[in-house]
Design a protein around this motif. Structure first.
Motif, PDB file in Angstrom:
ATOM      1  N   LYS A 118       0.821  -1.130  -0.128  1.00  0.00           N
ATOM      2  CA  LYS A 118      -0.005  -0.139   0.105  1.00  0.00           C
ATOM      3  C   LYS A 118       0.854   1.521   0.065  1.00  0.00           C
ATOM      4  CE  LYS A 118      -4.331   1.682   0.757  1.00  0.00           C
ATOM      5  NZ  LYS A 118      -5.525   1.154   0.724  1.00  0.00           N
ATOM      6  N   ARG A 170      -3.022  -8.923  -1.384  1.00  0.00           N
ATOM      7  CA  ARG A 170      -3.243  -7.860  -2.222  1.00  0.00           C
ATOM      8  C   ARG A 170      -3.539  -6.644  -1.231  1.00  0.00           C
ATOM      9  NH1 ARG A 170      -5.484  -5.711  -7.050  1.00  0.00           N
ATOM     10  NH2 ARG A 170      -5.278  -7.600  -8.299  1.00  0.00           N
ATOM     11  N   GLU A 171      -2.877  -5.527  -1.331  1.00  0.00           N
ATOM     12  CA  GLU A 171      -3.322  -4.313  -0.491  1.00  0.00           C
ATOM     13  C   GLU A 171      -3.792  -3.126  -1.052  1.00  0.00           C
ATOM     14  OE1 GLU A 171      -0.180  -3.019   2.012  1.00  0.00           O
ATOM     15  OE2 GLU A 171       0.193  -5.194   2.854  1.00  0.00           O
ATOM     16  N   VAL A 191     -10.064  -0.853  -8.130  1.00  0.00           N
ATOM     17  CA  VAL A 191     -10.647   0.211  -7.873  1.00  0.00           C
ATOM     18  C   VAL A 191      -9.884   1.457  -7.474  1.00  0.00           C
ATOM     19  CG1 VAL A 191     -12.675   1.172  -6.947  1.00  0.00           C
ATOM     20  CG2 VAL A 191     -12.634  -1.243  -7.761  1.00  0.00           C
ATOM     21  N   ALA A 224      -5.735  -3.133   5.427  1.00  0.00           N
ATOM     22  CA  ALA A 224      -5.989  -2.921   4.041  1.00  0.00           C
ATOM     23  C   ALA A 224      -6.521  -4.021   3.371  1.00  0.00           C
ATOM     24  CB  ALA A 224      -4.339  -2.885   3.614  1.00  0.00           C
ATOM     25  N   ILE A 225      -6.141  -5.380   3.902  1.00  0.00           N
ATOM     26  CA  ILE A 225      -6.765  -6.418   3.227  1.00  0.00           C
ATOM     27  C   ILE A 225      -8.246  -6.543   3.505  1.00  0.00           C
ATOM     28  CG2 ILE A 225      -6.911  -8.917   3.231  1.00  0.00           C
ATOM     29  CD1 ILE A 225      -3.631  -8.764   3.522  1.00  0.00           C
ATOM     30  N   LYS A 237     -10.181  -4.191   4.333  1.00  0.00           N
ATOM     31  CA  LYS A 237     -10.976  -3.111   3.656  1.00  0.00           C
ATOM     32  C   LYS A 237     -11.094  -3.768   1.985  1.00  0.00           C
ATOM     33  CE  LYS A 237     -10.411   1.562   1.846  1.00  0.00           C
ATOM     34  NZ  LYS A 237      -9.310   2.249   1.155  1.00  0.00           N
ATOM     35  N   LEU A 238     -10.062  -4.252   1.618  1.00  0.00           N
ATOM     36  CA  LEU A 238     -10.154  -4.823   0.079  1.00  0.00           C
ATOM     37  C   LEU A 238     -11.376  -5.974   0.304  1.00  0.00           C
ATOM     38  CD1 LEU A 238      -7.042  -5.399  -1.743  1.00  0.00           C
ATOM     39  CD2 LEU A 238      -8.657  -3.449  -1.822  1.00  0.00           C
ATOM     40  N   GLU A 247     -14.817  -4.622   0.865  1.00  0.00           N
ATOM     41  CA  GLU A 247     -15.314  -3.881  -0.618  1.00  0.00           C
ATOM     42  C   GLU A 247     -15.942  -4.821  -1.246  1.00  0.00           C
ATOM     43  OE1 GLU A 247     -11.984  -2.041  -2.216  1.00  0.00           O
ATOM     44  OE2 GLU A 247     -12.047  -0.336  -1.007  1.00  0.00           O
ATOM     45  N   VAL A 293     -17.704  -1.426  -4.638  1.00  0.00           N
ATOM     46  CA  VAL A 293     -17.418  -1.744  -6.032  1.00  0.00           C
ATOM     47  C   VAL A 293     -17.233  -2.975  -6.153  1.00  0.00           C
ATOM     48  CG1 VAL A 293     -16.738  -1.069  -8.185  1.00  0.00           C
ATOM     49  CG2 VAL A 293     -16.647   0.579  -6.195  1.00  0.00           C
ATOM     50  N   GLU A 294     -18.277  -3.617  -7.021  1.00  0.00           N
ATOM     51  CA  GLU A 294     -17.957  -5.219  -7.326  1.00  0.00           C
ATOM     52  C   GLU A 294     -16.470  -5.460  -8.009  1.00  0.00           C
ATOM     53  OE1 GLU A 294     -20.717  -7.189  -9.468  1.00  0.00           O
ATOM     54  OE2 GLU A 294     -19.658  -6.504 -11.273  1.00  0.00           O
ATOM     55  N   GLU A 295     -15.938  -6.539  -7.578  1.00  0.00           N
ATOM     56  CA  GLU A 295     -14.736  -6.964  -8.076  1.00  0.00           C
ATOM     57  C   GLU A 295     -14.618  -8.420  -8.261  1.00  0.00           C
ATOM     58  OE1 GLU A 295     -11.735  -5.305  -5.697  1.00  0.00           O
ATOM     59  OE2 GLU A 295      -9.965  -5.704  -7.169  1.00  0.00           O
TER      60      GLU A 295
END
Ligand code: GTP
Ligand code: MG
Lengths: 220, 983
Positions: free
Chosen positions: A100, A141-142, A146, B615-616, B618-619, B622, B655-657
């Motif tokens: 990040k 993944r960080e 998007v 961070a993860i 959060k992803l 999402e 948002v879709e991923e």
């Protein structure tokens, strides 16, 4: 009758100077080596000073020679790398999707580049944002796609792509996209070209479609 | 066609040529040569063809063929020598290939009937054939010149070629392209890829084996002046008004012969021969060619293109100004607050050139600054525009010129020549005696103050200079002139002496004055020698140890014992006992330090996990669209590192991923306090084993901080992660409980707080940042060298971290790992490596970005090359930026570590360390010089520019003959010592 006179030079051998910027360890050197020699060395050295390699790339039947400059990523080595920004045609802003922090630093890299490359204020410069290491496990993944696209939107950068120097995915595409992006801006600049004034006023507003790789991109 | 249309069309034709010329010239700048098949060459030919076809009197000339300009060429071949040459070539090519005309393929052209024949493009447009040939043979401009002069014979009255303006413009436009070199040597897919270093070296070996002596033996202490050799090229020599049009073209471009140093429009000049009373605006430019600097000023009327009006411009050509700087002796600057300043150039003849009025905005200073830079190395401004302080990196302009508080401030600079008397270098002892005599030579001769409006402050040292009454008799004028001439010669000579003396003083600091004899030292320190030197474990004769090392190196097995002496860790005269004690102390201190930072690392590691989890998470949040995230990922810890500290429920942009559900599960598992056993195992295998050890340390840290060091030591496998993981079952349990417990722990007590807030947030962050960098770089350090197994890499990491912990103000900088690595390989001992590395860094740290040693190295390199190899210096200088010596950066930063293979690194390093006590404390400079000199012939013969040389040396890394380079470097030191000793 003037049509032939005004024809554009066939630029099959245009030389483009490309600089790859980004934090240390995001994979700049690996990207360059993957692109130039299709090799990946997991244990390559971290870069000291500057290095560059040349590589031809064909876009729409024309051949371009990319002179790719790879620099050291640590901020402190700024005085060493910034002199090489001048005269760049393309700038690749690189981060690693599992880091990040490297993503956050894109802003710094962009600013540094614009400052030292002496790019005119109102000129659209062909930046491309590269999220490298797309091969890493999902749970590493960080930074999401998007987020990358949002950042690009905010910074009026219309090209971005996720790559992996390790498994070669999208590496060719990244460089090709960069050149195409350059071409579009160049064509636009050409229309405004004026031979003997030293200030070339370019269209300030960006209007063309974004690169295909940004799937979720909205319009600017 | 109406007259207007006709004119407009001609304008367009010319504009097209101009555009293509510009393209070609730019290409030549960026690429050093233009390929014959370059698209821009073709376009240029097309544009020229268009111009030449327009208004051609085909009928009258009996030209009906398709390529009528070719017929025209053959026609004028009778009268023009240049045309005849080309005409002959064209015919030869056409004859050599009967299919030529019918086939568009030119494969057969590769038949080498003529030297240049096979140079033709593979897909040419046949009708440009002669234009191409003429261009490559550099005859095109002359042929067109001929056509223009004889236009009435071949062209309609209103043809472009017959036009008084356009005709000459056309031919002058082509002068630039005709001066370029075109290449055809490369295959299409290698157009601009330069030959690899290997190939260059190989080629050189072949070509030089019989002709020139090996570069190593080449005498490089030459003082020859290469400046005059080839400088007088055709472009720079054309100074007559007749060719002003051509100069105009050059002014626009930076071409292969001339570099544009400065350009500014709307600079006002009142031309001497103009019938205008007001200064007129124009474009001022400063050009650098092989033979010197030229200042040009072109009236705006000539700069504004050719399409706007039909007005006769020839008069403006007369106004244009061109001044060669080597004809100029004084530069007068007048500043006042009203305008941007005025510069008046005064020539050798005492005549002043028209004043140049700058617009506001610091342009005058910029201009002077460009002149000053451009003058180097052969000349300089005296006094210097920039007062330079060596230690201080900042350069400040003379106060008078920076920003003016006073309304008016004038200054006079003299253009001093550094090279005029280069050939009399040998007499410089004699000169030294004179140097002290005169004061600073801010000389201003009387006659130059005749400049009418100048209120120049005179720096004259000529006290006899008469502010005399106007009634000066002829005799006085003559005397004055004589004095001028004599004093000018004197001051020129004086300036030169001063320069030499400066250089000598400067360079003398680079080597030791005492010359140490290398006799009998070429074998270096062998085991036998070492036994002699080290009696009863005590080394006393350090001078001999240094001497032997410098001239012959150290036997590999002895390095472990000797390097600590060279680096200053062991003291000469110390006993075995003392050194053992020292080692014990060193070890203790090292371990203590380690225990300190290991504890901090544990905390940092913990925080990292949190932030990564964030961070993860959060992803995932999402992607999960608000699905519940394990409660363990609570951000109650010190995770303020990142600002996006949103809570899980506070889902970000939904948002879709294309995210797999598995990932979510993995995340859940990762931070779940009660994971399934198999998942856990898998995860552990993926994880770097380091994580384990950190968790162990967390345990230890919370249990007993003080005993950490000894505990680690007692464990005995601290670095051997594999062993730790596989064998130490008790640790394993620790890991298990703590690895799993840590998230749970984080919900109650953070490690930071468990340490009683010993560590400030700032410290944690600084060290954390360094830690990450170190880790990234250690992973990439010498991985292809056998020594660096995972286990040994961890030693490297420990040494590095310990150093950074102890020197947090310096911090980790890329390159440090490279410096630790060879030490570690030799010692294979962390604490000894650490201690020696600290000593090594005392010198090396100055090379890193915070220090200023690198700048000094570059400056010294510049001086050394200037004095020792002027030819090389010329080449470098002609390529502009080159003298920044960036290509040496890595050499100096790492003491050549990346340039050489490991055994050579050892050999080189010990010589560098010994050198300061034997010959020079700047030995690296001479190594660098030796490397350059080793390849000097390759560099010179390939006319390498800045990028070429970077590429070359990057590719040559680890391929140098270290022994030869070392011995050349020692030679160079000796040569400079002798030169300075001057015997
Ligand atoms: N998984 C993965 N790892 C990569 C990829 N690209 C590079 N790496 C690894 O990341 C590390 C850093 O790569 P480099 O190319 O050396 O990084 P850099 O950006 O040049 O770093 P500096 O030279 O320090 O500025 C290396 O150890 C590579 O093995 C990738 O696409 N995927
Ligand atoms: Mg790199």
């Amino acid at each position: 009758m003037g049509s032939r006179v005004n024809m554009r030079p066939t630029s099959k051998n245009t030389l483009l100077k490309v600089v790859i910027l980004g934090d240390g360890g995001v994979g700049k050197s690996c990207l360059m080596n993957r692109f130039v020699s299709n090799q990946f060395d997991e244990h390559s050295f971290h870069t000291i000073g500057v290095e560059f390699l040349n590589k031809d790339i064909e876009i729409d039947g024309e051949t371009y020679t990319l002179q790719i400059w790879d620099t050291a990523g640590q901020e402190r080595f700024k005085t060493l790398r910034t002199p090489f920004y001048r005269g760049s045609d393309i700038c690749m802003l690189t981060y690693a999707i599992d880091d990040k922090h490297s993503f956050r630093n894109l802003q710094m890299w962009k600013n540094e580049f614009l400052y030292y490359a002496d790019v005119k204020e109102n000129v659209q410069f062909p930046f491309i944002v590269i999220g490298n290491k797309s091969d890493v496990e999902a749970n590493e993944r960080e930074v999401s796609q998007v987020e990358m696209e949002t950042w690009c939107n905010e910074n009026a950068i219309s090209a971005c792509i996720e790559t992996s120097a390790k498994n070669a995915s999208n590496v060719q595409e990244a460089f090709a996209t960069a050149v195409q992006h350059w071409l579009r801006l160049e064509n636009r600049a050409d229309k405004n070209e004026c031979l003997y004034t030293d200030t070339v006023d370019l269209t300030k507003k960006q209007s063309e479609n974004r690169t295909s790789c940004c799937i979720n991109a909205s319009d600017e | 066609m109406s007259l207007n249309n006709e004119n407009e069309y001609k304008g367009r034709l010319i504009a097209a040529v101009k555009k293509e010329v510009k393209q070609v010239m730019e290409e030549s700048v960026t690429r050093k040569f233009v390929h014959e098949e370059s698209g821009s060459v073709t376009s240029l030919c097309a544009a020229v063809e268009a111009c030449l076809s327009q208004g051609l009197r085909r009928r009258a000339l009996g030209l009906f063929k398709t390529s009528s300009t070719t017929a025209l060429l053959h026609k004028i071949a009778k009268h023009s020598r240049e045309a005849a040459i080309i005409s002959k070539k064209v015919q030869e090519i056409e004859n050599s290939d009967p299919n030529r005309r019918s086939s568009s393929s030119s494969e057969s052209l590769t038949k080498p009937t003529l030297k240049k024949n096979h140079s033709l493009p593979s897909t040419p447009l046949p009708k440009y054939l002669w234009i191409r040939l003429a261009l490559f043979e550099k005859q095109l401009a002359k042929i067109i010149d001929y056509l223009v002069s004889n236009a009435n014979k071949y062209y309609d009255k209103d043809a472009l070629v017959a036009d008084p303006d356009y005709g000459s413009i056309l031919s002058s436009l082509l002068v630039g392209p005709c001066a370029l070199d075109y290449s055809r040597t490369k295959t299409p897919d290698h157009f601009w890829t330069d030959p690899p270093a290997d190939e260059l070296v190989q080629r050189h070996r072949i070509s030089s084996s019989h002709s020139t002596p090996p570069p190593v033996r080449r005498p490089i202490l030459n003082f020859r002046r290469s400046l005059n050799a080839s400088s007088e090229d055709s472009i720079t020599n054309r100074t007559t008004t007749q060719h002003l049009a051509k100069d105009y073209v050059e002014s626009l471009h930076q071409n292969s012969r001339a570099t544009l140093l400065f350009g500014k429009n709307n600079v006002l000049v009142l031309p001497v021969n103009a019938d205008v009373s007001q200064p007129m605006p124009g474009y001022l430019s400063l050009h650098q060619t092989a033979s010197g600097l030229t200042i040009k000023w072109t009236p705006n009327q000539l700069m504004n293109g050719f399409t706007d009006e039909v007005q006769d411009k020839s008069v403006f050509w007369d106004y244009a100004l061109q001044v060669r700087l080597d004809e100029i002796v004084y530069v007068h600057c007048h500043q006042d607050s009203e305008t941007g300043g005025t510069v008046i150039l005064v020539g050798q003849d005492g005549v002043q050139r028209p004043p140049i009025h700058f617009p506001k905005g610091g342009h005058m200073l910029a201009f002077l600054s460009c002149i000053e830079t451009g003058l180097l190395p052969r000349g300089r401004l005296d006094p210097p525009l920039w007062s330079q302080r060596c230690s201080n990196k900042r350069r400040r302009p003379l106060p008078a010129l920076s920003e003016t508080e006073e309304t008016t401030k004038d200054y006079v600079f003299r253009i001093a020549d550094n090279t005029t008397h280069k050939d009399i270098l040998k007499q410089n002892e004699l000169m030294d005696t004179h140097i002290a005599l005169p004061p600073k030579s801010r000389v201003q001769l009387p006659s130059t103050s005749t400049s009418s409006e100048s209120s120049t402050k005179s720096f004259s040292i000529d006290q006899n200079a008469p502010d005399s009454p106007p009634s000066i008799c002829i005799q006085a004028v003559c005397d004055s002139m004589k004095r001028q001439i004599i004093s000018r010669a004197f001051y020129g000579w004086l300036a030169y002496c001063r320069h030499l003396s400066t250089v000598r003083t400067h360079l003398s600091g680079l080597v030791n004055s005492k010359i140490v004899n290398g006799e009998g030292a070429s074998d270096g320190i062998t085991v036998e020698k070492w036994n002699e030197l080290c009696t009863d474990g005590v080394v006393t004769d350090h001078a001999e140890l240094y001497r032997l090392t410098y001239f012959g190196g150290i036997a590999h097995d002895l390095r472990k014992d000797l390097w600590p002496y060279l680096l200053g860790h062991y003291k000469f005269g110390s006993t075995t006992q003392q050194r053992m004690e020292l080692s014990e102390e060193t070890k203790q201190a090292y371990e203590n330090t380690m225990s300190e930072w290991l504890a901090v690392e544990a905390i940092v590691r913990q925080r990292d996990k949190e932030t990564q989890a964030n961070a993860i998470a959060k992803l995932s949040s999402e992607s999960m669209s608000g699905e519940q995230v394990p409660a363990q990922i609570q951000r109650d810890l010190s995770n303020e590192v990142f600002e996006d500290n949103i809570s899980d429920e506070d889902s970000g942009p939904n948002v879709e991923e294309e995210d797999k559900p598995e990932r979510t599960r993995q995340n859940t598992i990762k931070y779940d306090s009660d994971p399934e056993q198999d998942e856990k195992e898998e995860r552990y295998q993926q994880q770097q084993l380091k994580d384990f050890i950190h968790n162990v340390i967390v345990t230890n840290a919370s249990v007993d901080m003080g005993n950490l060091g000894s505990e680690i030591e007692a464990n005995g496998h601290r670095n051997d992660l594999d062993v730790v993981a596989e064998e130490n079952s008790s640790l394993d349990t620790c890991i298990e409980t703590h690895g799993l417990a840590s998230p749970a722990m984080s919900t109650c007590v953070s490690p930071a707080s468990s340490n009683g807030g010993v560590y400030s947030q700032e410290l944690l962050e600084t060290f954390g940042l360094n830690l990450h960098r170190i880790e990234k770089d250690v992973q990439r350090c010498d991985r292809n060298y056998w020594y660096f197994t995972v286990e040994n890499l961890d030693k490297l990491r420990n040494v590095m971290c310990t150093y950074v912990w102890e020197h947090l103000d310096i911090g980790y900088m890329q390159g440090m790992c490279d410096l630790v690595a060879p030490l570690l390989v030799i010692f294979n001992d962390e604490s000894l490596t650490y201690a020696c590395f600290c000593h090594l860094m005392e010198r090396m740290v100055e090379n890193f970005p915070n220090g200023n040693a690198m700048d000094c190295h570059f400056a010294n390199m510049r001086s050394l090359i200037q004095i020792l190899d002027s030819e090389m210096y010329e080449l470098m200088h002609s390529h502009g930026d080159y003298t920044h010596f960036y290509f040496c950066y890595r050499w100096f930063l790492l003491d050549f570590k990346r340039e050489l293979v490991y055994p050579d690194v050892y050999a080189t390093w010990e010589v560098i360390w010994a050198a300061q006590h034997v010959a020079s404390s700047h030995f690296v400079l001479f190594l660098a010089l030796a490397l350059l000199e080793t390849y000097r012939d390759i560099i010179l013969s390939n006319c390498m520019d800045f990028t070429d040389i970077i590429k070359f040396f990057n590719e040559m890394a680890e391929r140098h003959n270290a022994a030869a380079v070392l011995s050349l470097a020692r030679d160079l030191v000796l040569q400079l010592q002798l030169l300075i000793e001057n015997k």
